[in-house]
Design a protein around this motif. Structure first.
Motif: not given
Length: 121
Positions: A55-66
């Motif tokens: 498992k990655n120790r860091i990852h992106l959290d995406l928050q959709p805007q539209d």
């Protein structure tokens, strides 16, 4: 942010679409690295010989805007992501953990509008 991968150009192509960004003008198939630029991030993809093993120790959290969280999850799955864990709750809260085409984890959280609708903004 730098991401190790097997195929920089192909993985960058996924992230260009995911982040609605742009691929470096001099990036081509077979290159040892590729760059994705977007409003919120700059990602560098570098070819490495070993595959992902934990498992990655860091990852992106995406928050959709539209669009909403669920629409974003559907869009990313259509681009080649895989749902790993679904943490959505009946009250509309929660997130979804996905993996990109090479298995790197990312999460999709609720949009600001969705958070505001439940008083979590």
């Amino acid at each position: 942010m730098t991401i190790d991968c097997a195929d920089p150009y192909a993985l960058a192509g996924f992230w260009v679409e995911a982040l609605e960004g742009t691929l470096g003008a001099d990036d081509n198939p077979g290159d040892e690295m590729a760059v994705v630029e977007s409003a919120g991030a700059s990602l560098l993809f570098i070819r490495v010989p070993e595959g992902k093993s934990v498992k990655n120790r860091i990852h992106l959290d995406l928050q959709p805007q539209d669009r909403g969280r669920d629409e974003e999850v559907e869009r990313l799955v259509a681009l080649g992501a895989t749902v790993l864990e679904d943490h959505r709750r009946p009250d509309g809260k929660g997130w979804v953990t996905l993996s990109d085409p090479e298995g790197n984890e990312l999460c999709v959280e609720r949009s600001r509008a969705e958070k505001a609708a439940t008083g979590d903004a």
